[in-house]
Scaffold this motif. Structure first.
Motif, PDB file in Angstrom:
ATOM      1  N   THR A   1     -10.973 -14.034  -0.177  1.00 55.19           N
ATOM      2  CA  THR A   1      -9.636 -13.593  -0.582  1.00 55.19           C
ATOM      3  C   THR A   1      -9.167 -12.588   0.462  1.00 55.19           C
ATOM      4  OG1 THR A   1     -10.716 -12.022  -2.035  1.00 55.19           O
ATOM      5  CG2 THR A   1      -9.706 -13.945  -3.083  1.00 55.19           C
ATOM      6  N   LEU A   2      -7.888 -12.606   0.725  1.00 53.12           N
ATOM      7  CA  LEU A   2      -7.344 -11.799   1.806  1.00 53.12           C
ATOM      8  C   LEU A   2      -6.405 -10.753   1.225  1.00 53.12           C
ATOM      9  CD1 LEU A   2      -6.432 -14.987   3.847  1.00 53.12           C
ATOM     10  CD2 LEU A   2      -8.339 -13.469   4.393  1.00 53.12           C
ATOM     11  N   ALA A   3      -6.673  -9.478   1.513  1.00 51.17           N
ATOM     12  CA  ALA A   3      -5.810  -8.408   1.006  1.00 51.17           C
ATOM     13  C   ALA A   3      -4.426  -8.575   1.599  1.00 51.17           C
ATOM     14  CB  ALA A   3      -6.390  -7.057   1.397  1.00 51.17           C
ATOM     15  N   SER A   4      -3.416  -8.547   0.724  1.00 55.00           N
ATOM     16  CA  SER A   4      -2.055  -8.768   1.203  1.00 55.00           C
ATOM     17  C   SER A   4      -1.081  -7.855   0.467  1.00 55.00           C
ATOM     18  CB  SER A   4      -1.675 -10.238   0.988  1.00 55.00           C
ATOM     19  OG  SER A   4      -0.408 -10.504   1.535  1.00 55.00           O
ATOM     20  N   CYS A   5       0.184  -8.002   0.783  1.00 53.35           N
ATOM     21  CA  CYS A   5       1.218  -7.186   0.165  1.00 53.35           C
ATOM     22  C   CYS A   5       2.324  -8.112  -0.330  1.00 53.35           C
ATOM     23  CB  CYS A   5       1.767  -6.205   1.197  1.00 53.35           C
ATOM     24  SG  CYS A   5       3.033  -5.124   0.533  1.00 53.35           S
ATOM     25  N   ALA A   6       2.784  -7.870  -1.567  1.00 53.29           N
ATOM     26  CA  ALA A   6       3.827  -8.708  -2.155  1.00 53.29           C
ATOM     27  C   ALA A   6       5.006  -7.846  -2.561  1.00 53.29           C
ATOM     28  CB  ALA A   6       3.285  -9.437  -3.379  1.00 53.29           C
ATOM     29  N   VAL A   7       6.178  -8.479  -2.690  1.00 53.83           N
ATOM     30  CA  VAL A   7       7.310  -7.837  -3.330  1.00 53.83           C
ATOM     31  C   VAL A   7       7.327  -8.357  -4.764  1.00 53.83           C
ATOM     32  CG1 VAL A   7       9.827  -7.637  -3.387  1.00 53.83           C
ATOM     33  CG2 VAL A   7       8.607  -7.531  -1.207  1.00 53.83           C
ATOM     34  N   GLY A   8       7.252  -7.428  -5.725  1.00 48.32           N
ATOM     35  CA  GLY A   8       7.269  -7.810  -7.136  1.00 48.32           C
ATOM     36  C   GLY A   8       8.675  -7.682  -7.686  1.00 48.32           C
ATOM     37  N   ILE A   9       9.060  -8.608  -8.562  1.00 48.45           N
ATOM     38  CA  ILE A   9      10.391  -8.585  -9.168  1.00 48.45           C
ATOM     39  C   ILE A   9      10.233  -8.547 -10.676  1.00 48.45           C
ATOM     40  CG2 ILE A   9      12.656  -9.719  -9.254  1.00 48.45           C
ATOM     41  CD1 ILE A   9      11.421 -11.635  -7.020  1.00 48.45           C
TER      42      ILE A   9
ATOM     43  N   VAL B   1       7.354 -11.521 -11.019  1.00 48.99           N
ATOM     44  CA  VAL B   1       7.347 -12.582 -10.011  1.00 48.99           C
ATOM     45  C   VAL B   1       6.851 -11.920  -8.728  1.00 48.99           C
ATOM     46  CG1 VAL B   1       8.776 -14.151  -8.671  1.00 48.99           C
ATOM     47  CG2 VAL B   1       9.257 -13.787 -11.093  1.00 48.99           C
ATOM     48  N   LEU B   2       5.879 -12.551  -8.082  1.00 53.65           N
ATOM     49  CA  LEU B   2       5.331 -11.974  -6.856  1.00 53.65           C
ATOM     50  C   LEU B   2       5.694 -12.834  -5.652  1.00 53.65           C
ATOM     51  CD1 LEU B   2       1.644 -10.865  -7.611  1.00 53.65           C
ATOM     52  CD2 LEU B   2       3.771  -9.571  -7.797  1.00 53.65           C
ATOM     53  N   LEU B   3       6.179 -12.177  -4.616  1.00 54.30           N
ATOM     54  CA  LEU B   3       6.447 -12.868  -3.356  1.00 54.30           C
ATOM     55  C   LEU B   3       5.447 -12.338  -2.328  1.00 54.30           C
ATOM     56  CD1 LEU B   3      10.340 -12.440  -3.394  1.00 54.30           C
ATOM     57  CD2 LEU B   3       9.048 -14.459  -4.100  1.00 54.30           C
ATOM     58  N   ASP B   4       4.388 -13.102  -2.108  1.00 54.93           N
ATOM     59  CA  ASP B   4       3.345 -12.685  -1.171  1.00 54.93           C
ATOM     60  C   ASP B   4       3.867 -12.890   0.253  1.00 54.93           C
ATOM     61  OD1 ASP B   4       1.098 -12.473   0.505  1.00 54.93           O
ATOM     62  OD2 ASP B   4      -0.259 -13.263  -1.027  1.00 54.93           O
ATOM     63  N   MET B   5       3.863 -11.815   1.016  1.00 54.95           N
ATOM     64  CA  MET B   5       4.478 -11.846   2.349  1.00 54.95           C
ATOM     65  C   MET B   5       3.616 -12.532   3.403  1.00 54.95           C
ATOM     66  SD  MET B   5       7.483 -10.586   2.286  1.00 54.95           S
ATOM     67  CE  MET B   5       7.730 -11.331   0.716  1.00 54.95           C
ATOM     68  N   ARG B   6       2.358 -12.884   3.060  1.00 56.93           N
ATOM     69  CA  ARG B   6       1.480 -13.473   4.076  1.00 56.93           C
ATOM     70  C   ARG B   6       2.032 -14.801   4.603  1.00 56.93           C
ATOM     71  NH1 ARG B   6      -3.713 -12.622   5.759  1.00 56.93           N
ATOM     72  NH2 ARG B   6      -4.006 -11.104   4.103  1.00 56.93           N
ATOM     73  N   THR B   7       2.590 -15.606   3.693  1.00 54.22           N
ATOM     74  CA  THR B   7       3.039 -16.936   4.110  1.00 54.22           C
ATOM     75  C   THR B   7       4.543 -16.991   4.374  1.00 54.22           C
ATOM     76  OG1 THR B   7       2.986 -17.444   1.746  1.00 54.22           O
ATOM     77  CG2 THR B   7       1.178 -18.292   3.077  1.00 54.22           C
ATOM     78  N   VAL B   8       5.206 -15.832   4.316  1.00 56.63           N
ATOM     79  CA  VAL B   8       6.651 -15.791   4.600  1.00 56.63           C
ATOM     80  C   VAL B   8       6.835 -15.352   6.055  1.00 56.63           C
ATOM     81  CG1 VAL B   8       8.830 -14.657   4.025  1.00 56.63           C
ATOM     82  CG2 VAL B   8       7.217 -15.261   2.201  1.00 56.63           C
ATOM     83  N   GLU B   9       7.598 -16.123   6.801  1.00 62.81           N
ATOM     84  CA  GLU B   9       7.855 -15.779   8.199  1.00 62.81           C
ATOM     85  C   GLU B   9       8.935 -14.704   8.285  1.00 62.81           C
ATOM     86  OE1 GLU B   9       6.695 -17.435  11.496  1.00 62.81           O
ATOM     87  OE2 GLU B   9       5.207 -17.109   9.924  1.00 62.81           O
ATOM     88  N   GLY B  10       8.849 -13.870   9.312  1.00 63.10           N
ATOM     89  CA  GLY B  10       9.849 -12.828   9.495  1.00 63.10           C
ATOM     90  C   GLY B  10      11.276 -13.367   9.456  1.00 63.10           C
TER      91      GLY B  10
ATOM     92  N   LYS C   1       6.673  -6.623   6.447  1.00 63.27           N
ATOM     93  CA  LYS C   1       7.608  -7.657   5.986  1.00 63.27           C
ATOM     94  C   LYS C   1       8.148  -7.319   4.591  1.00 63.27           C
ATOM     95  CE  LYS C   1       4.831 -11.209   7.308  1.00 63.27           C
ATOM     96  NZ  LYS C   1       4.356 -12.609   7.406  1.00 63.27           N
ATOM     97  N   ALA C   2       7.266  -6.778   3.739  1.00 63.39           N
ATOM     98  CA  ALA C   2       7.709  -6.406   2.380  1.00 63.39           C
ATOM     99  C   ALA C   2       8.748  -5.294   2.463  1.00 63.39           C
ATOM    100  CB  ALA C   2       6.505  -5.966   1.543  1.00 63.39           C
TER     101      ALA C   2
END
Ligand SMILES: *Cc1c(COP(=O)(O)O)cnc(C)c1O
Length: 460
Positions: free
Chosen positions: A397-405, A435-444, A363-364
């Motif tokens: 805690t759950l390993a995830s991936c974010a888009v950083g700005i 700013v971090l956008l964690d993709m875990r809670t963002v829907e496709g 997703k990222a």
């Protein structure tokens, strides 16, 4: 003075503005449009009288009217994109319902149903019957009852079983849970006398046993959902509390908070017992519908039939009763648990908790591919940790991936704010300078919109 008079005379009339605005306001409620137009003219008149007549022309007024109408007519409760990575975010509405639960809810909302009608006998039925058998099957309890939320469940339990008696609770479990659920206050409301035992960090079985008197009505255990006392601590495990309850012929009440219904051990989450594992060691248990269960807001009570039957007869139940839309969505969600493996896939909360990090990476990647390159804004894919939230599984805690700005011109707090106040609002996290956008809670399907919002912000 004369100049002010001239400006006041030049102010447009209400009818004149209404005519001009007609093409945009055709579908808006007329009374609201008229009120807003009048308000904006009044504001201009006041500005002129105050000597601030810089923007009182017709274009300025119409522009402000359209903005004001937008604000008045826009829904106040709005959908947001949750990019915090907190799955059960209490401020963002906790659990999301599945499409199936939504369809059931819609059908219950738009049509008639057998809510309180027994189709076999043709007589009055019970709204609680729709989920009781499901709950006893899933949890192994003898009986079940559902109410508005878990706070209501705890009130009903205490009011029914322990009103006017002493209820013993460990000092380490006197928690306040997000949104002002305080065990001592709930106790007081239910007419129980709170007897605290142990210290904040340690409570021993003997502390309970010593506190039992002729006035004791119940032993209460509360899941310390949203915090952990670490280090030199001891609590009395449910099994031991159960033994003390048995020895003293006292009911053991367990406020579980979250209420895990499916084993998540296969996904590395094994710190939390399931409700079914706790049922043999408590007389009555309660938990929320919209935390780990992944359903609508509700309070679920399971336990011994004799006790639950008393709660069903308590008049307070009428004030705490669950509504039909909730009931429809809850029944659908509970049905998913009849096949626990598929529940993990079909219930959004469980799917988000168990999603492999590769999904968030994909997703990222998709999001970054949609972002327009700009020399002064830097986007990057970053490792991050998501939380379950809602006081559930606090030590997971759950390993995830974010888009950083990161922007050369705008501070992280400015970007976070612009994301939040735009449309649709995007709720993001600020960590250090990014700013971090964690993709875990963002829907496709939210990613194109999210990309458009980011591209717009980085241009301004
Ligand atoms: C969340 C929670 C509550 C409150 O539940 P609601 O469904 O929000 O009313 C009560 N007790 C515990 C232990 C909780 O974690």
């Amino acid at each position: 003075m004369e100049e002010k008079q001239a400006l006041l005379r030049a102010l447009p009339k209400v009818d004149d503005l209404l005519r001009r605005l007609a093409p945009v306001t055709a579908d808006m409620p007329g009374l609201v449009v008229k009120r807003v137009v009048q308000e904006q003219i009044d504001l201009c008149r006041q500005a002129i009288l105050d000597g601030q007549s810089s923007d009182v022309g017709v274009p300025g007024i119409t522009g402000r009217i359209i903005t004001a109408l937008g604000q008045v007519l826009q829904s106040h409760l709005r959908g947001v994109i949750n990019a915090t990575g907190v799955i059960l975010h209490t401020n963002l509405g906790r659990a999301r319902l599945s499409d199936g639960a939504m369809e059931t809810l819609t059908a219950a909302a738009t049509g008639y149903s057998n809510l309180e009608y027994d189709l076999e006998s043709g007589e009055r039925g019970s709204r609680y019957a729709h989920v009781e058998a499901l709950l006893t099957e899933i949890t192994g309890a003898e009986a079940a009852l559902v109410v508005n939320n878990n706070a209501a469940a705890v009130c009903l339990i205490l009011d029914t079983l322990a009103k006017g008696t002493e209820v013993i609770v460990s000092r380490g479990e006197l928690v306040e849970i997000g949104g002002s659920f305080r065990v001592p206050n709930i106790m007081a409301h239910s007419g129980c006398k709170l007897v605290e035992v142990g210290t904040t960090n340690k409570t021993h079985p003997a502390d309970y046993a010593k506190a039992v008197t002729d006035e004791t009505g119940a032993l209460l255990k509360v899941h310390t959902s949203n915090y952990r006392i670490v280090g030199f601590t001891q609590d009395v495990p449910l099994k031991q509390l159960w033994k003390i309850g048995q020895e003293n012929r006292l009911p053991v009440i367990y406020d579980l908070g979250s209420g895990l219904l499916a084993q998540l051990g296969d996904y590395g989450i094994s710190t939390e017992p399931t409700v079914a594992e706790c049922v043999p060691y408590a007389d009555v248990l309660s938990f929320s519908g919209d935390k780990l269960l992944g359903g609508p807001q509700a309070g679920i009570i399971v336990g011994r039939k004799a006790l639950v039957d008393r709660m069903k007869k308590n008049h307070l139940l009428r004030a705490l009763r669950i509504d039909k839309l909730t009931l429809a969505a809850l029944e659908y969600t509970l049905r998913q648990y009849l096949d626990p493996d598929s529940a993990v896939q079909s219930i959004p909360t469980l799917r988000m908790i168990t999603a492999p990090v590769s999904e968030m990476e994909a997703k990222a990647k998709m999001l970054t591919s949609l972002l327009e390159a700009r020399p002064d804004v830097h986007y990057s894919m970053m490792d991050t940790l998501s939380q379950v939230g809602g006081g559930s599984l606090p030590d997971v805690t759950l390993a995830s991936c974010a888009v950083g700005i990161l922007s050369d011109r705008l501070s992280a707090n400015t970007i976070e704010e612009r994301l939040r106040v735009g449309n649709p609002p995007v709720i993001a996290r600020v960590s250090q300078d990014s700013v971090l956008l964690d993709m875990r809670t963002v829907e496709g399907n939210e990613i194109p919109t999210l990309a458009a919002r980011l591209n717009h912000i980085s241009k301004t």
